[in-house]
Motif scaffolding. Structure first.
Motif, PDB file in Angstrom:
ATOM      1  N   MET A  99      29.269 114.529  48.061  1.00 18.19           N
ATOM      2  CA  MET A  99      28.188 113.562  47.810  1.00 18.19           C
ATOM      3  C   MET A  99      27.232 113.441  48.986  1.00 18.19           C
ATOM      4  N   VAL A 100      27.743 113.584  50.192  1.00 21.12           N
ATOM      5  CA  VAL A 100      26.879 113.497  51.368  1.00 21.12           C
ATOM      6  C   VAL A 100      25.850 114.630  51.334  1.00 21.12           C
ATOM      7  N   ASN A 146      29.951 113.758  38.269  1.00 25.65           N
ATOM      8  CA  ASN A 146      30.435 112.780  37.299  1.00 25.65           C
ATOM      9  C   ASN A 146      29.505 111.573  37.325  1.00 25.65           C
ATOM     10  N   VAL A 147      29.724 110.653  36.430  1.00 28.35           N
ATOM     11  CA  VAL A 147      28.837 109.488  36.291  1.00 28.35           C
ATOM     12  C   VAL A 147      28.789 108.681  37.587  1.00 28.35           C
ATOM     13  N   ASP A 148      29.931 108.511  38.241  1.00 31.28           N
ATOM     14  CA  ASP A 148      29.961 107.724  39.479  1.00 31.28           C
ATOM     15  C   ASP A 148      29.113 108.365  40.572  1.00 31.28           C
ATOM     16  N   ASN A 149      29.163 109.706  40.675  1.00 23.85           N
ATOM     17  CA  ASN A 149      28.336 110.406  41.668  1.00 23.85           C
ATOM     18  C   ASN A 149      26.859 110.146  41.421  1.00 23.85           C
ATOM     19  N   VAL A 150      26.442 110.248  40.171  1.00 20.03           N
ATOM     20  CA  VAL A 150      25.031 110.051  39.832  1.00 20.03           C
ATOM     21  C   VAL A 150      24.633 108.596  40.088  1.00 20.03           C
ATOM     22  N   MET A 151      25.499 107.649  39.760  1.00 18.93           N
ATOM     23  CA  MET A 151      25.188 106.240  40.032  1.00 18.93           C
ATOM     24  C   MET A 151      25.053 106.002  41.535  1.00 18.93           C
ATOM     25  N   GLN A 152      25.930 106.631  42.350  1.00 18.07           N
ATOM     26  CA  GLN A 152      25.823 106.504  43.806  1.00 18.07           C
ATOM     27  C   GLN A 152      24.493 107.063  44.295  1.00 18.07           C
ATOM     28  N   LEU A 153      24.106 108.195  43.732  1.00 16.65           N
ATOM     29  CA  LEU A 153      22.846 108.817  44.123  1.00 16.65           C
ATOM     30  C   LEU A 153      21.657 107.923  43.761  1.00 16.65           C
ATOM     31  N   PHE A 154      21.660 107.383  42.541  1.00 15.74           N
ATOM     32  CA  PHE A 154      20.590 106.472  42.133  1.00 15.74           C
ATOM     33  C   PHE A 154      20.579 105.212  42.997  1.00 15.74           C
ATOM     34  N   CYS A 155      21.754 104.704  43.340  1.00 17.74           N
ATOM     35  CA  CYS A 155      21.828 103.516  44.193  1.00 17.74           C
ATOM     36  C   CYS A 155      21.229 103.808  45.563  1.00 17.74           C
ATOM     37  N   GLN A 165      25.481 103.612  31.734  1.00 23.06           N
ATOM     38  CA  GLN A 165      25.534 104.533  32.867  1.00 23.06           C
ATOM     39  C   GLN A 165      25.538 105.977  32.368  1.00 23.06           C
ATOM     40  N   GLN A 166      26.219 106.218  31.269  1.00 23.60           N
ATOM     41  CA  GLN A 166      26.270 107.562  30.694  1.00 23.60           C
ATOM     42  C   GLN A 166      24.883 108.017  30.242  1.00 23.60           C
ATOM     43  N   LYS A 167      24.096 107.105  29.662  1.00 25.35           N
ATOM     44  CA  LYS A 167      22.722 107.443  29.251  1.00 25.35           C
ATOM     45  C   LYS A 167      21.901 107.900  30.452  1.00 25.35           C
ATOM     46  N   LEU A 168      22.008 107.159  31.528  1.00 25.79           N
ATOM     47  CA  LEU A 168      21.268 107.488  32.741  1.00 25.79           C
ATOM     48  C   LEU A 168      21.768 108.810  33.327  1.00 25.79           C
ATOM     49  N   TYR A 169      23.065 109.003  33.317  1.00 22.74           N
ATOM     50  CA  TYR A 169      23.673 110.253  33.799  1.00 22.74           C
ATOM     51  C   TYR A 169      23.157 111.441  32.997  1.00 22.74           C
ATOM     52  N   ASP A 170      23.113 111.306  31.681  1.00 16.96           N
ATOM     53  CA  ASP A 170      22.664 112.404  30.822  1.00 16.96           C
ATOM     54  C   ASP A 170      21.240 112.835  31.151  1.00 16.96           C
ATOM     55  N   ALA A 187      19.738 112.402  34.156  1.00 18.14           N
ATOM     56  CA  ALA A 187      19.684 112.923  35.523  1.00 18.14           C
ATOM     57  C   ALA A 187      20.323 114.299  35.654  1.00 18.14           C
ATOM     58  N   ILE A 188      21.327 114.572  34.862  1.00 22.10           N
ATOM     59  CA  ILE A 188      22.054 115.828  35.003  1.00 22.10           C
ATOM     60  C   ILE A 188      21.155 117.029  34.730  1.00 22.10           C
ATOM     61  N   ALA A 189      20.160 116.862  33.891  1.00 16.72           N
ATOM     62  CA  ALA A 189      19.221 117.957  33.616  1.00 16.72           C
ATOM     63  C   ALA A 189      18.476 118.363  34.891  1.00 16.72           C
ATOM     64  N   ILE A 190      18.249 117.431  35.780  1.00 16.79           N
ATOM     65  CA  ILE A 190      17.553 117.704  37.036  1.00 16.79           C
ATOM     66  C   ILE A 190      18.513 118.239  38.093  1.00 16.79           C
ATOM     67  N   LEU A 191      19.737 117.720  38.103  1.00 14.27           N
ATOM     68  CA  LEU A 191      20.685 118.008  39.181  1.00 14.27           C
ATOM     69  C   LEU A 191      21.630 119.173  38.931  1.00 14.27           C
ATOM     70  N   ARG A 192      21.737 119.644  37.712  1.00 15.65           N
ATOM     71  CA  ARG A 192      22.780 120.624  37.385  1.00 15.65           C
ATOM     72  C   ARG A 192      22.678 121.939  38.140  1.00 15.65           C
TER      73      ARG A 192
END
Length: 141
Positions: free
Chosen positions: A104-105, A4-13, A85-90, A92-97
């Motif tokens: 998350m760990v 989800n968006v929060d997971n990707v934001m945590q990863l980017f952080c 955040q959704q733009k950034l998630y969209d 990143a998801i192409a790389i992480l899917r």
């Protein structure tokens, strides 16, 4: 596990904190306006030499005004509105899917242990910061 968006934001952080990334939104418009105003006023007061002096002083003031405004990228990411955040998630998801992870760990460990994944995600992040936010980016390599 779905991302989800929060997971990707945590990863980017986490990734940007590891690289000690900082960004500053450029205020070049205000700096240029100050330089132009200085040149104009200098020209009114001192003619052609006044234009040079006023432009130089205005440019220095503009540069001073816009310097030193770097903030940690994790802070910037957490303050982004949900639509951004959704733009950034969209992106990143192409790389992480296609990654296989359970929490998350584990996802963070997978990314941090793979230099190629890190570079791809950093590319997405830097592209977003520079293109969407027009930010200047500093980081430790």
């Amino acid at each position: 596990m779905p991302l989800n968006v929060d997971n990707v934001m945590q990863l980017f952080c986490h990734l940007s904190a590891q690289k000690e990334m900082k960004a500053a939104v450029k205020h070049s418009g205000s700096g240029a306006l100050l330089a132009g105003a200085g040149a104009f006023i200098g020209g009114l007061m001192g003619g052609p030499p006044g234009i040079a002096v006023g432009g130089a002083l205005g440019g220095l003031c503009g540069a001073w005004m816009t310097s030193g405004q770097f903030r940690p990228v994790p802070q910037i990411l957490l303050e982004l509105p949900p639509a951004e955040q959704q733009k950034l998630y969209d992106e990143a998801i192409a790389i992480l899917r296609n990654l296989d992870w359970t929490d998350m760990v584990q996802l963070t460990a997978l990314v941090m242990g793979n230099a190629s994944l890190q570079q791809k995600l950093l590319g997405v992040l830097m592209n977003y910061l520079s293109k969407e936010l027009r930010a200047e980016i500093q980081y430790r390599e």
